[in-house]
Design a protein around this motif. Structure first.
Motif, PDB file in Angstrom:
ATOM      1  N   ILE A 110       0.840  -1.183   0.000  1.00  0.00           N
ATOM      2  CA  ILE A 110       0.000   0.000   0.000  1.00  0.00           C
ATOM      3  C   ILE A 110       0.880   1.240   0.000  1.00  0.00           C
ATOM      4  O   ILE A 110       1.751   1.401   0.862  1.00  0.00           O
ATOM      5  CB  ILE A 110      -0.952  -0.012   1.217  1.00  0.00           C
ATOM      6  N   ALA A 111       0.650   2.123  -0.968  1.00  0.00           N
ATOM      7  CA  ALA A 111       1.498   3.305  -1.122  1.00  0.00           C
ATOM      8  C   ALA A 111       1.103   4.431  -0.183  1.00  0.00           C
ATOM      9  O   ALA A 111       1.955   5.234   0.228  1.00  0.00           O
ATOM     10  CB  ALA A 111       1.452   3.798  -2.573  1.00  0.00           C
ATOM     11  N   ALA A 112      -0.192   4.539   0.157  1.00  0.00           N
ATOM     12  CA  ALA A 112      -0.655   5.643   0.987  1.00  0.00           C
ATOM     13  C   ALA A 112      -2.060   5.347   1.490  1.00  0.00           C
ATOM     14  O   ALA A 112      -2.757   4.456   0.974  1.00  0.00           O
ATOM     15  CB  ALA A 112      -0.643   6.962   0.217  1.00  0.00           C
ATOM     16  N   HIS A 113      -2.457   6.103   2.506  1.00  0.00           N
ATOM     17  CA  HIS A 113      -3.809   5.993   3.069  1.00  0.00           C
ATOM     18  C   HIS A 113      -4.459   7.365   3.122  1.00  0.00           C
ATOM     19  O   HIS A 113      -3.795   8.361   3.442  1.00  0.00           O
ATOM     20  CB  HIS A 113      -3.764   5.465   4.510  1.00  0.00           C
ATOM     21  N   VAL A 114      -5.757   7.405   2.854  1.00  0.00           N
ATOM     22  CA  VAL A 114      -6.590   8.554   3.184  1.00  0.00           C
ATOM     23  C   VAL A 114      -7.559   8.068   4.254  1.00  0.00           C
ATOM     24  O   VAL A 114      -8.400   7.207   3.990  1.00  0.00           O
ATOM     25  CB  VAL A 114      -7.354   9.090   1.965  1.00  0.00           C
ATOM     26  N   LEU A 115      -7.411   8.581   5.459  1.00  0.00           N
ATOM     27  CA  LEU A 115      -8.229   8.156   6.592  1.00  0.00           C
ATOM     28  C   LEU A 115      -9.293   9.223   6.847  1.00  0.00           C
ATOM     29  O   LEU A 115      -8.967  10.356   7.191  1.00  0.00           O
ATOM     30  CB  LEU A 115      -7.370   7.975   7.844  1.00  0.00           C
ATOM     31  N   ILE A 116     -10.560   8.854   6.700  1.00  0.00           N
ATOM     32  CA  ILE A 116     -11.663   9.798   6.869  1.00  0.00           C
ATOM     33  C   ILE A 116     -12.410   9.470   8.160  1.00  0.00           C
ATOM     34  O   ILE A 116     -12.989   8.390   8.293  1.00  0.00           O
ATOM     35  CB  ILE A 116     -12.625   9.745   5.666  1.00  0.00           C
ATOM     36  N   GLY A 117     -12.364  10.394   9.123  1.00  0.00           N
ATOM     37  CA  GLY A 117     -13.009  10.151  10.409  1.00  0.00           C
ATOM     38  C   GLY A 117     -12.473   8.927  11.119  1.00  0.00           C
ATOM     39  O   GLY A 117     -13.257   8.145  11.667  1.00  0.00           O
ATOM     40  N   PRO A 118     -11.149   8.734  11.149  1.00  0.00           N
ATOM     41  CA  PRO A 118     -10.598   7.509  11.733  1.00  0.00           C
ATOM     42  C   PRO A 118     -10.583   7.552  13.258  1.00  0.00           C
ATOM     43  O   PRO A 118     -10.545   8.618  13.866  1.00  0.00           O
ATOM     44  CB  PRO A 118      -9.167   7.498  11.191  1.00  0.00           C
ATOM     45  N   SER A 119     -10.587   6.366  13.856  1.00  0.00           N
ATOM     46  CA  SER A 119     -10.395   6.254  15.300  1.00  0.00           C
ATOM     47  C   SER A 119      -9.774   4.899  15.606  1.00  0.00           C
ATOM     48  O   SER A 119     -10.368   3.865  15.276  1.00  0.00           O
ATOM     49  CB  SER A 119     -11.706   6.399  16.063  1.00  0.00           C
ATOM     50  N   PRO A 120      -8.605   4.871  16.241  1.00  0.00           N
ATOM     51  CA  PRO A 120      -7.997   3.591  16.596  1.00  0.00           C
ATOM     52  C   PRO A 120      -8.607   2.977  17.852  1.00  0.00           C
ATOM     53  O   PRO A 120      -8.428   1.790  18.107  1.00  0.00           O
ATOM     54  CB  PRO A 120      -6.536   3.959  16.816  1.00  0.00           C
ATOM     55  N   ARG A 121      -9.295   3.794  18.630  1.00  0.00           N
ATOM     56  CA  ARG A 121      -9.971   3.306  19.841  1.00  0.00           C
ATOM     57  C   ARG A 121     -11.051   4.312  20.214  1.00  0.00           C
ATOM     58  O   ARG A 121     -10.769   5.514  20.334  1.00  0.00           O
ATOM     59  CB  ARG A 121      -8.973   3.137  20.989  1.00  0.00           C
ATOM     60  N   TYR A 122     -12.272   3.816  20.401  1.00  0.00           N
ATOM     61  CA  TYR A 122     -13.381   4.715  20.706  1.00  0.00           C
ATOM     62  C   TYR A 122     -13.521   4.990  22.195  1.00  0.00           C
ATOM     63  O   TYR A 122     -14.130   5.985  22.595  1.00  0.00           O
ATOM     64  CB  TYR A 122     -14.690   4.126  20.159  1.00  0.00           C
ATOM     65  N   ILE A 123     -12.947   4.107  23.016  1.00  0.00           N
ATOM     66  CA  ILE A 123     -13.094   4.219  24.469  1.00  0.00           C
ATOM     67  C   ILE A 123     -11.898   4.970  25.052  1.00  0.00           C
ATOM     68  O   ILE A 123     -10.745   4.679  24.723  1.00  0.00           O
ATOM     69  CB  ILE A 123     -13.210   2.818  25.100  1.00  0.00           C
ATOM     70  N   ASP A 124     -12.179   5.920  25.928  1.00  0.00           N
ATOM     71  CA  ASP A 124     -11.112   6.666  26.603  1.00  0.00           C
ATOM     72  C   ASP A 124     -10.199   5.712  27.372  1.00  0.00           C
ATOM     73  O   ASP A 124     -10.637   4.683  27.899  1.00  0.00           O
ATOM     74  CB  ASP A 124     -11.704   7.673  27.596  1.00  0.00           C
ATOM     75  N   ALA A 125      -8.931   6.066  27.431  1.00  0.00           N
ATOM     76  CA  ALA A 125      -7.955   5.311  28.217  1.00  0.00           C
ATOM     77  C   ALA A 125      -6.991   6.310  28.834  1.00  0.00           C
ATOM     78  O   ALA A 125      -7.012   7.500  28.504  1.00  0.00           O
ATOM     79  CB  ALA A 125      -7.216   4.305  27.340  1.00  0.00           C
TER      80      ALA A 125
END
Length: 271
Positions: A111-126
């Motif tokens: 994969i050459a590149a990413h376009v991340l739209i509204g991304p979230s790696p974790r929805y829960i606070d930590a």
């Protein structure tokens, strides 16, 4: 099983590079109708439905395989192998942003590149991390979805969409949510909202464009800023937009940001 049928793969456009568009929870590839065609004069454009969504083959849904996002990432890499040509740029909305990151980790360098739209790696606070929700918030959300899927979809889809000046978009998203097979949607929601993909994105060196709505209930600005800090080759763009789907409610702003980011992989726009 035929890959095109399994994921309802559709290919348009011409170009020496490929854009692969991957939709979010409760959505389908029709959500890209205002954005993806803008790139068909310069790219090979691949759109598909996640298994269980849209016009995908529901018989292909395997509870074990799709009990984690990795199953969807494997599907994405199969689609890339079968339909992509030249450098591949993934355009992932919401949970598909993380599916794309996992696909990248599984096959480094493809994969050459990413376009991340509204991304979230974790929805829960930590500790030291703001995801936007407490664990109790997510438990309540999932409990409501389990007990009344159609009611949850009808009430939540307009909130997720935002775009108060464009009510037709809320209707479109609500209809997409309600068309999803409830048992599949419930499992996918649990997988989506309980996932923690922070270690999968930290240090990922692939070039990344983060497109973040200025007012997003699902992925608040703090999440986009976090990703910008931990992704060493990232570009951050805050889009003036209310809601979690700027590719639908602010497609031109997204297209402008993508044009600038994608310049190294495409020829000049045909006038």
């Amino acid at each position: 099983m035929d890959l095109r049928q399994r994921n309802n793969v559709n290919v348009i456009g011409n170009g020496t590079s490929t854009l692969v568009f991957s939709h979010g929870f409760g959505c389908n590839q029709a959500m890209w109708n205002d954005l993806a065609p803008q790139f068909a004069d310069r790219f090979r454009v691949v759109m598909y439905d996640l298994v269980g969504a849209g016009l995908s083959d529901l018989a292909a849904f395997d509870k074990a395989k799709y009990s984690a996002l990795d199953g969807y990432a494997c599907d994405l890499n199969e689609i890339i192998d079968a339909y992509a040509e030249g450098p591949v740029i993934l355009v992932g909305h919401s949970v598909s942003a993380m599916i794309g990151a996992l696909a990248d980790r599984l096959v480094p360098g493809r994969i050459a590149a990413h376009v991340l739209i509204g991304p979230s790696p974790r929805y829960i606070d930590a500790e030291g991390y703001v995801g936007g929700f407490t664990r109790a918030d997510i438990d309540d959300l999932l409990d409501t979805l389990d007990s009344n899927f159609l009611g949850w979809s009808s009430s939540m889809a307009p909130v997720i969409m935002g775009a108060p000046q464009q009510p037709a978009l809320s209707v479109e998203l609500t209809e997409s949510f309600c068309r999803t097979e409830p048992d599949i949607a419930k499992q996918f929601a649990r997988v989506t909202f309980m996932s923690d993909n922070r270690q999968d994105v930290i240090g990922l060196t692939t070039p990344v464009l983060i497109l973040q709505s200025s007012d997003d209930l699902i992925a608040p600005v703090a999440v986009g800023e976090y990703l910008h800090r931990v992704l060493p080759n990232s570009t951050y763009c805050l889009v003036d937009n209310v809601g979690h789907c700027p590719h639908m409610s602010a497609p031109q702003a997204c297209a402008v940001a993508m044009d600038a980011f994608l310049a190294p992989w495409i020829p000049a726009r045909v006038s």
